[in-house]
Design an enzyme around this catalytic site. Structure first.
Site, PDB file in Angstrom:
ATOM      1  CG  ASP A  49      67.720  37.086 -18.419  1.00  0.00           C
ATOM      2  OD1 ASP A  49      67.015  36.271 -19.036  1.00  0.00           O
ATOM      3  OD2 ASP A  49      68.875  36.811 -18.018  1.00  0.00           O
ATOM      4  N   GLY A  50      64.547  36.620 -17.669  1.00  0.00           N
ATOM      5  CA  GLY A  50      63.881  35.809 -16.652  1.00  0.00           C
ATOM      6  C   GLY A  50      62.464  35.383 -17.000  1.00  0.00           C
TER       7      GLY A  50
ATOM      8  CG  HIS B 189      58.655  34.987 -24.078  1.00  0.00           C
ATOM      9  ND1 HIS B 189      59.802  35.438 -23.460  1.00  0.00           N
ATOM     10  CD2 HIS B 189      59.009  33.826 -24.702  1.00  0.00           C
ATOM     11  CE1 HIS B 189      60.797  34.594 -23.704  1.00  0.00           C
ATOM     12  NE2 HIS B 189      60.334  33.602 -24.451  1.00  0.00           N
TER      13      HIS B 189
ATOM     14  CB  SER C  59      72.138  39.103 -33.371  1.00  0.00           C
ATOM     15  OG  SER C  59      73.104  39.544 -32.464  1.00  0.00           O
TER      16      SER C  59
ATOM     17  NE  ARG D 274      66.121  32.660 -26.056  1.00  0.00           N
ATOM     18  CZ  ARG D 274      65.761  33.166 -24.904  1.00  0.00           C
ATOM     19  NH1 ARG D 274      64.486  33.195 -24.578  1.00  0.00           N
ATOM     20  NH2 ARG D 274      66.645  33.642 -24.053  1.00  0.00           N
TER      21      ARG D 274
ATOM     22  CG  LEU E 240      60.060  57.395 -22.917  1.00  0.00           C
ATOM     23  CD1 LEU E 240      59.970  57.079 -21.419  1.00  0.00           C
ATOM     24  CD2 LEU E 240      59.756  56.116 -23.690  1.00  0.00           C
TER      25      LEU E 240
HETATM   26  C1  FPP Z   1      64.498  36.945 -21.722  1.00  0.00           C
HETATM   27  O1  FPP Z   1      63.938  35.968 -20.909  1.00  0.00           O
HETATM   28  C2  FPP Z   1      63.506  37.579 -22.554  1.00  0.00           C
HETATM   29  C3  FPP Z   1      63.508  37.591 -23.923  1.00  0.00           C
HETATM   30  C4  FPP Z   1      64.522  36.955 -24.743  1.00  0.00           C
HETATM   31  C5  FPP Z   1      62.427  38.234 -24.687  1.00  0.00           C
HETATM   32  C6  FPP Z   1      61.968  39.570 -24.207  1.00  0.00           C
HETATM   33  C7  FPP Z   1      60.611  39.797 -24.713  1.00  0.00           C
HETATM   34  C8  FPP Z   1      59.599  40.344 -24.027  1.00  0.00           C
HETATM   35  C9  FPP Z   1      59.712  40.887 -22.683  1.00  0.00           C
HETATM   36  C10 FPP Z   1      58.223  40.392 -24.589  1.00  0.00           C
HETATM   37  C11 FPP Z   1      57.948  41.274 -25.737  1.00  0.00           C
HETATM   38  C12 FPP Z   1      58.672  42.547 -25.843  1.00  0.00           C
HETATM   39  C13 FPP Z   1      58.121  43.714 -26.205  1.00  0.00           C
HETATM   40  C14 FPP Z   1      58.986  44.914 -26.438  1.00  0.00           C
HETATM   41  C15 FPP Z   1      56.669  43.864 -26.372  1.00  0.00           C
HETATM   42  P1  FPP Z   1      64.399  34.464 -21.085  1.00  0.00           P
HETATM   43  O2  FPP Z   1      63.429  33.809 -21.994  1.00  0.00           O
HETATM   44  O3  FPP Z   1      65.815  34.416 -21.549  1.00  0.00           O
HETATM   45  O4  FPP Z   1      64.248  33.933 -19.636  1.00  0.00           O
HETATM   46  P2  FPP Z   1      65.096  32.781 -18.939  1.00  0.00           P
HETATM   47  O5  FPP Z   1      66.532  33.245 -18.911  1.00  0.00           O
HETATM   48  O6  FPP Z   1      64.477  32.706 -17.577  1.00  0.00           O
HETATM   49  O7  FPP Z   1      64.882  31.537 -19.748  1.00  0.00           O
END
Ligand code: FPP
Length: 250
Positions: free
Chosen positions: A30-31, A47, A76, A81, A141
């Site tokens: 997250d973040g 991302h 899900s 978004r 892994l």
């Molecule tokens: C949460 O941050 C993150 C996500 C919803 C997406 C996670 C995806 C990745 C880390 C990139 C691709 C993954 C792989 C496995 C290659 P947020 O967008 O909710 O952040 P915020 O809460 O600060 O808005």
């Protein structure tokens, strides 16, 4: 103890007196959005940086001897978004797969998915399946990527599976206990979950591995996901080793 000797630490099967390297670690990444906002960048840049953090963390997880790493990449609920962000995330997954699959295969990483990634459409779904097939013999892994995953949906699907068996006359309703429900779940083959890490300071599970978290240790760190790396994982493992796990005992 070699990897194949390791005992599954299912609740009730261990005294929990001391904790070693966790066998199964799951991360709520997250973040990304906040990381980007702080830099005046679009969310997609967060991302992208998050995908780099995945690379670093994965490498450190292999080094640490973790058996299974489960990453919450798309819930899900993430369909809420914007179309643009969903499309960016799909594009990033495609890009990451293309760029990383050779190294994942070489490093002995076995790639798996939980959730319903078929919802991402045939192109990405075919690529994901091909990547899983290519790495299926690996055993250093196991990297489980949760895509279009929701824990309540996983539990509901397991209940439905058991109900169908009862309807077909192949199962006695009295046989439906915790073990039966657990075995009917999509993630049934994974080792017991030892540790869930959530980054960015938020302290909730957001419909991630709720059933599996029953006896997992929870660790909430302030680091935003794009800033997470091998050292951050090692710190988390150190905190885990300091925890006393009792699994309901004393
Ligand atoms: C949460 O941050 C993150 C996500 C919803 C997406 C996670 C995806 C990745 C880390 C990139 C691709 C993954 C792989 C496995 C290659 P947020 O967008 O909710 O952040 P915020 O809460 O600060 O808005």
């Amino acid at each position: 103890m070699t990897r194949s000797d390791k005992v599954d630490t299912a609740p009730g099967e261990t005294s929990g007196a001391s904790t070693d390297t966790p066998r199964h670690v799951a991360i709520i990444m997250d973040g990304n959005g906040r990381w980007a906002a702080r830099r005046g960048l679009p969310r997609a840049a967060g991302h992208k940086a998050g995908a780099e953090a995945v690379r670093k963390t994965l490498r450190a997880a292999v080094e640490a001897g973790i058996d299974t790493l489960t990453l919450y990449a798309f819930s899900s609920e993430n369909w809420r978004r914007s179309d643009e962000e969903v499309s960016d995330l799909k594009g990033l997954m495609r890009y990451y797969l293309e760029r990383e699959i050779d190294e994942l295969a070489r490093e002995g990483v076995k790639l798996e998915f939980i959730g319903d990634p078929s919802a991402f459409g045939p192109d990405l779904w075919n690529r994901l399946q091909a990547a899983a097939a290519r790495t299926e013999e690996n055993d250093r892994l196991r990297l489980v990527v949760a895509l279009n995953y929701g824990s309540r949906a996983e539990v509901a699907a397991a209940a439905q599976r058991l109900a169908e068996e009862v309807k077909a006359g192949t199962r006695d309703p009295a046989s439906i206990d915790e073990a039966a429900l657990g075995e009917a779940m999509q993630s049934a083959h994974l080792p017991a979950l030892d540790l869930i890490i959530r980054t960015s300071g938020e302290q909730r599970l957001s419909n991630f591995l709720l059933w599996q978290a029953a006896y997992a240790e929870l660790l909430f760190v302030d680091t935003l996901w794009p800033d997470f790396d091998g050292a951050a994982l090692d710190d988390a493992l150190e905190v885990f080793r300091g925890r006393q796990r009792r699994f309901g005992g004393r």
